[in-house]
Design a protein around this motif. Structure first.
Motif, PDB file in Angstrom:
ATOM      1  N   ALA A 261      49.246 -13.596 -19.756  1.00  0.00           N
ATOM      2  CA  ALA A 261      47.767 -13.647 -19.067  1.00  0.00           C
ATOM      3  C   ALA A 261      47.801 -13.422 -17.771  1.00  0.00           C
ATOM      4  O   ALA A 261      47.005 -12.440 -17.363  1.00  0.00           O
ATOM      5  CB  ALA A 261      47.244 -14.862 -19.460  1.00  0.00           C
ATOM      6  N   GLU A 262      48.932 -13.825 -16.975  1.00  0.00           N
ATOM      7  CA  GLU A 262      48.837 -13.662 -15.666  1.00  0.00           C
ATOM      8  C   GLU A 262      49.188 -12.152 -15.044  1.00  0.00           C
ATOM      9  O   GLU A 262      48.493 -11.630 -14.331  1.00  0.00           O
ATOM     10  CB  GLU A 262      49.817 -14.664 -14.899  1.00  0.00           C
ATOM     11  CG  GLU A 262      49.409 -16.177 -14.674  1.00  0.00           C
ATOM     12  CD  GLU A 262      50.522 -17.209 -14.405  1.00  0.00           C
ATOM     13  OE1 GLU A 262      51.413 -16.611 -13.775  1.00  0.00           O
ATOM     14  OE2 GLU A 262      50.106 -18.527 -14.465  1.00  0.00           O
ATOM     15  N   GLN A 270      42.816 -15.867 -12.413  1.00  0.00           N
ATOM     16  CA  GLN A 270      41.896 -15.163 -13.642  1.00  0.00           C
ATOM     17  C   GLN A 270      42.458 -15.934 -15.095  1.00  0.00           C
ATOM     18  O   GLN A 270      41.814 -15.645 -15.963  1.00  0.00           O
ATOM     19  CB  GLN A 270      42.250 -13.475 -13.923  1.00  0.00           C
ATOM     20  CG  GLN A 270      41.242 -12.741 -12.902  1.00  0.00           C
ATOM     21  CD  GLN A 270      41.881 -12.807 -11.350  1.00  0.00           C
ATOM     22  OE1 GLN A 270      41.480 -13.332 -10.673  1.00  0.00           O
ATOM     23  NE2 GLN A 270      43.193 -12.289 -11.298  1.00  0.00           N
ATOM     24  N   VAL A 271      43.020 -16.959 -14.985  1.00  0.00           N
ATOM     25  CA  VAL A 271      43.560 -17.586 -16.064  1.00  0.00           C
ATOM     26  C   VAL A 271      43.108 -19.333 -15.970  1.00  0.00           C
ATOM     27  O   VAL A 271      43.334 -19.834 -14.931  1.00  0.00           O
ATOM     28  CB  VAL A 271      45.175 -17.397 -16.172  1.00  0.00           C
ATOM     29  CG1 VAL A 271      45.420 -18.052 -17.518  1.00  0.00           C
ATOM     30  CG2 VAL A 271      45.675 -16.173 -16.312  1.00  0.00           C
ATOM     31  N   LYS A 272      42.472 -19.535 -17.168  1.00  0.00           N
ATOM     32  CA  LYS A 272      42.398 -20.984 -17.198  1.00  0.00           C
ATOM     33  C   LYS A 272      42.871 -21.614 -18.476  1.00  0.00           C
ATOM     34  O   LYS A 272      42.921 -20.963 -19.363  1.00  0.00           O
ATOM     35  CB  LYS A 272      40.714 -21.227 -17.090  1.00  0.00           C
ATOM     36  CG  LYS A 272      40.276 -22.834 -17.091  1.00  0.00           C
ATOM     37  CD  LYS A 272      38.748 -22.915 -17.350  1.00  0.00           C
ATOM     38  CE  LYS A 272      38.102 -22.479 -15.857  1.00  0.00           C
ATOM     39  NZ  LYS A 272      38.269 -23.519 -14.909  1.00  0.00           N
ATOM     40  N   HIS A 326      39.944 -11.542 -17.542  1.00  0.00           N
ATOM     41  CA  HIS A 326      39.927 -13.172 -17.477  1.00  0.00           C
ATOM     42  C   HIS A 326      40.345 -13.833 -18.914  1.00  0.00           C
ATOM     43  O   HIS A 326      39.984 -13.070 -19.949  1.00  0.00           O
ATOM     44  CB  HIS A 326      38.553 -13.622 -16.940  1.00  0.00           C
ATOM     45  CG  HIS A 326      38.148 -13.406 -15.584  1.00  0.00           C
ATOM     46  ND1 HIS A 326      38.027 -12.063 -15.261  1.00  0.00           N
ATOM     47  CD2 HIS A 326      38.199 -14.343 -14.474  1.00  0.00           C
ATOM     48  CE1 HIS A 326      37.394 -12.025 -13.921  1.00  0.00           C
ATOM     49  NE2 HIS A 326      37.736 -13.388 -13.601  1.00  0.00           N
ATOM     50  N   PHE A 327      41.293 -14.709 -18.793  1.00  0.00           N
ATOM     51  CA  PHE A 327      41.787 -15.228 -19.806  1.00  0.00           C
ATOM     52  C   PHE A 327      41.542 -16.826 -20.015  1.00  0.00           C
ATOM     53  O   PHE A 327      42.106 -17.412 -18.999  1.00  0.00           O
ATOM     54  CB  PHE A 327      43.501 -15.038 -19.733  1.00  0.00           C
ATOM     55  CG  PHE A 327      43.860 -13.371 -20.241  1.00  0.00           C
ATOM     56  CD1 PHE A 327      44.083 -13.038 -21.157  1.00  0.00           C
ATOM     57  CD2 PHE A 327      43.617 -12.635 -18.873  1.00  0.00           C
ATOM     58  CE1 PHE A 327      44.291 -11.812 -21.672  1.00  0.00           C
ATOM     59  CE2 PHE A 327      43.973 -11.267 -19.203  1.00  0.00           C
ATOM     60  CZ  PHE A 327      44.262 -11.037 -20.363  1.00  0.00           C
ATOM     61  N   ASN A 370      34.940  -8.762 -20.629  1.00  0.00           N
ATOM     62  CA  ASN A 370      36.454  -8.981 -19.985  1.00  0.00           C
ATOM     63  C   ASN A 370      36.883 -10.417 -20.134  1.00  0.00           C
ATOM     64  O   ASN A 370      37.835 -10.663 -19.326  1.00  0.00           O
ATOM     65  CB  ASN A 370      36.241  -8.443 -18.558  1.00  0.00           C
ATOM     66  CG  ASN A 370      35.264  -9.374 -17.883  1.00  0.00           C
ATOM     67  OD1 ASN A 370      34.282  -9.979 -18.445  1.00  0.00           O
ATOM     68  ND2 ASN A 370      35.458  -9.669 -16.457  1.00  0.00           N
ATOM     69  N   LEU A 371      36.849 -11.139 -21.211  1.00  0.00           N
ATOM     70  CA  LEU A 371      37.140 -12.421 -21.411  1.00  0.00           C
ATOM     71  C   LEU A 371      37.923 -12.247 -22.504  1.00  0.00           C
ATOM     72  O   LEU A 371      37.161 -12.040 -23.505  1.00  0.00           O
ATOM     73  CB  LEU A 371      36.003 -13.600 -21.479  1.00  0.00           C
ATOM     74  CG  LEU A 371      36.306 -14.933 -21.776  1.00  0.00           C
ATOM     75  CD1 LEU A 371      37.236 -15.449 -20.587  1.00  0.00           C
ATOM     76  CD2 LEU A 371      35.064 -15.860 -21.929  1.00  0.00           C
ATOM     77  N   PHE A 372      39.131 -12.924 -22.392  1.00  0.00           N
ATOM     78  CA  PHE A 372      40.017 -12.857 -23.530  1.00  0.00           C
ATOM     79  C   PHE A 372      40.517 -14.231 -23.853  1.00  0.00           C
ATOM     80  O   PHE A 372      40.674 -14.943 -22.920  1.00  0.00           O
ATOM     81  CB  PHE A 372      41.395 -11.957 -23.214  1.00  0.00           C
ATOM     82  CG  PHE A 372      40.937 -10.362 -23.047  1.00  0.00           C
ATOM     83  CD1 PHE A 372      41.057  -9.709 -24.149  1.00  0.00           C
ATOM     84  CD2 PHE A 372      40.785  -9.975 -21.800  1.00  0.00           C
ATOM     85  CE1 PHE A 372      40.681  -8.245 -23.692  1.00  0.00           C
ATOM     86  CE2 PHE A 372      40.098  -8.700 -21.458  1.00  0.00           C
ATOM     87  CZ  PHE A 372      40.458  -7.859 -22.592  1.00  0.00           C
ATOM     88  N   VAL A 373      40.745 -14.659 -24.959  1.00  0.00           N
ATOM     89  CA  VAL A 373      41.166 -15.836 -25.603  1.00  0.00           C
ATOM     90  C   VAL A 373      42.551 -15.698 -26.244  1.00  0.00           C
ATOM     91  O   VAL A 373      42.742 -15.027 -26.966  1.00  0.00           O
ATOM     92  CB  VAL A 373      40.200 -16.451 -26.416  1.00  0.00           C
ATOM     93  CG1 VAL A 373      40.673 -18.173 -26.984  1.00  0.00           C
ATOM     94  CG2 VAL A 373      38.843 -16.518 -25.820  1.00  0.00           C
ATOM     95  N   ILE A 374      43.504 -16.611 -25.534  1.00  0.00           N
ATOM     96  CA  ILE A 374      44.776 -16.804 -26.240  1.00  0.00           C
ATOM     97  C   ILE A 374      45.044 -18.364 -26.719  1.00  0.00           C
ATOM     98  O   ILE A 374      44.918 -19.058 -25.826  1.00  0.00           O
ATOM     99  CB  ILE A 374      45.892 -16.257 -25.314  1.00  0.00           C
ATOM    100  CG1 ILE A 374      45.704 -14.933 -24.928  1.00  0.00           C
ATOM    101  CG2 ILE A 374      47.304 -16.394 -26.041  1.00  0.00           C
ATOM    102  CD1 ILE A 374      46.984 -14.628 -24.025  1.00  0.00           C
TER     103      ILE A 374
END
Length: 499
Positions: A261-262, A270-272, A326-327, A370-374
């Protein structure tokens, strides 16, 4: 400004002297008491309207305040509609009478097409025969519509808001670019500014989001055997925007999710990361009323508070961030009641081009493109077979297992990079060959820590970390875990046969 049936956004910009003075609106008219007013009235007669069936004529004046309108609506509609409906009417009438003005852009949906026009005059009240269009504004419409399915996703999200009058100004640049190619927009930018490098808002809004392509350098840093595997994960994220790494403990799921993600997002900012647990709820994850202390009075009151997903979504959709990935990483995603945690957001995970009305704030909300979820899922904690079909449909699933690359050879590659003896990798392979259930095989990260390689560290880690895992696996069975999985047993198993 409309020429040859097509608006020219930069011409409108010059005419109004300031881009920010113009606003864009959606007014719904395809089903007003069963009639498509867009086709029967608005397009042929050049207007846009609200029914305003009972609204008195003296209330119709540009700039009428919401307070005054509320009094008129309370009196005129008191016996016919509910309190909530009256509140909605006040909001719609106020937007139509006060916020809209000549020169604004107006949009309408009908038959799968988006029609765009420009408001050309003041509001008026006309007693229509059927009572469907009493409140009117003149509009100069474009000659043809734009296919809804081909509209930008962010514009589709705003168009899905379930209100009769919607402010579209936040996506105005996308509306301005409809029907115009990149070359036409660039040419009009040159005509307006004389600078070919000047990027108009319409061109900026059209700029595509980019996820960088992982190369051999990242694969080497992450001890992944082949960059092609990382590129496949990147492509899955690009296509689905939600992905889950699943596998037994120690396979590096969280570490890999963070580092990937980074890299894709351009940095840790951009990672939470959040971690789910059985008591985690919607109010923790998205928004809810939480106790907060007033810094001045020191009194505690419940206030609407944003959770990590709402905070990251607001950051991703803010000006200047819309083209930056953003992740959100959800660790142990299967340990919470997902339907309880996601609530109405479950719908948005599948339908990214739609919006929903939020439970607490009442805002209309959509997940930014632009929001992605892992997510990460420990299969030893709860079998992946128990994951419901709704979650499977919304996420791509990528296995990280000691039985397959990139996890299978990770410890051996790490030991080689550290110039260490390969014995721990041989022991781990021998251990996992003895474990029948792949969900309980042991991942390499247990043996990728400095403490393992101090005096007695391997034995200590095996005794206090790995064997307790296998005790749990064989709980209730008549199994001598130490005898089957102990270091002495495995060392005998991997020892070369004596001459």
């Amino acid at each position: 400004m409309v020429e040859d049936g097509r608006r020219h956004p930069l011409g409108d910009y010059i005419a109004q002297a300031a881009w920010g003075s113009q606003r864009t609106w959606l007014v719904r008219g395809s089903n007003v008491s069963g009639v498509d007013l867009v086709q029967s009235l608005w397009l042929p007669e050049g207007r846009v309207s609200l029914a305003a069936t009972r609204l008195r004529r003296e209330s119709v004046e540009q700039g009428t305040s919401k307070h005054v309108l509320r009094g008129f609506v309370e009196d005129d509609y008191e016996s016919t509609v509910s309190y909530n409906q009256r509140a909605r009417l006040v909001e719609e009438f106020h937007l139509f009478l006060t916020r809209m003005k000549p020169g604004d852009i107006v949009c309408a949906l009908s038959g799968g097409l988006l029609y765009v026009g420009e408001i050309t005059g003041a509001v008026e009240h006309v007693e229509s025969e059927d009572g469907r269009s009493n409140l009117r504004r003149p509009v100069e419409w474009e000659s043809s519509g734009h296919s809804y399915d081909e509209l930008p996703e962010e514009l589709q999200q705003k168009l899905s808001v379930q209100q009769d009058v919607v402010d579209l100004t936040s996506v105005q640049a996308m509306v301005d670019g409809l029907g115009l190619s990149d070359e036409q927009l660039a040419e009009e930018a040159r005509d307006a500014h004389g600078d070919p490098s000047e990027e108009t808002p319409a061109l900026a809004a059209r700029r595509e989001l980019v996820l960088p392509e992982p190369g051999e350098g990242l694969a080497e840093d992450l001890l992944v055997h082949d960059a092609a595997w990382l590129r496949e994960v990147r492509d899955l994220l690009w296509d689905e925007r939600q992905l889950i790494f699943y596998g037994p403990p120690g396979t590096g799921k969280t570490y890999l999710a963070q580092k990937l993600a980074e890299f894709l997002g351009g940095g840790p900012e951009q990672v939470k990361l959040v971690q789910f647990h059985p008591s985690y709820a919607y109010e923790d994850f998205f928004e809810g009323f939480r106790p907060q202390e007033d810094p001045e009075t020191r009194q505690v009151a419940f206030r609407l508070t944003a959770g990590p997903l709402r905070e990251l979504a607001d950051l991703a959709s803010s000006e200047g961030n819309r083209h930056v990935p953003h992740f959100l990483i959800i660790d142990e995603i299967n340990r919470a009641n997902l339907a309880k945690v996601f609530g109405e957001l479950y719908f948005l995970l599948e339908y990214r081009n739609r919006s929903v009305r939020l439970t607490y704030s009442g805002d209309d909300f959509a997940l930014p493109p632009n929001l992605f979820v892992i997510g990460t899922m420990n299969t030893a904690d709860r079998s992946i077979a128990l994951v419901d079909a709704a979650m499977r449909r919304r996420f791509a699933f990528v296995e990280l297992s000691p039985r397959a690359e990139p996890t299978k050879g990770m410890l051996r590659r790490w030991l080689a990079a550290k110039s260490r003896d390969p014995e721990p990798a041989d022991l781990l392979d021998a251990l996992n060959r003895r474990i029948a259930d792949a969900d309980f095989q042991v991942g390499p990260s247990y043996l990728m820590k400095p403490g393992v390689y101090r005096d007695g560290g391997l034995e200590r880690t095996w005794r206090t970390k790995i064997l307790p895992l296998l005790e749990e696996y064989h709980y209730g069975e008549d199994m001598k875990v130490e005898q089957r999985y102990g270091l002495a047993t495995l060392r005998d198993a991997i020892a070369p046969p004596s001459a």
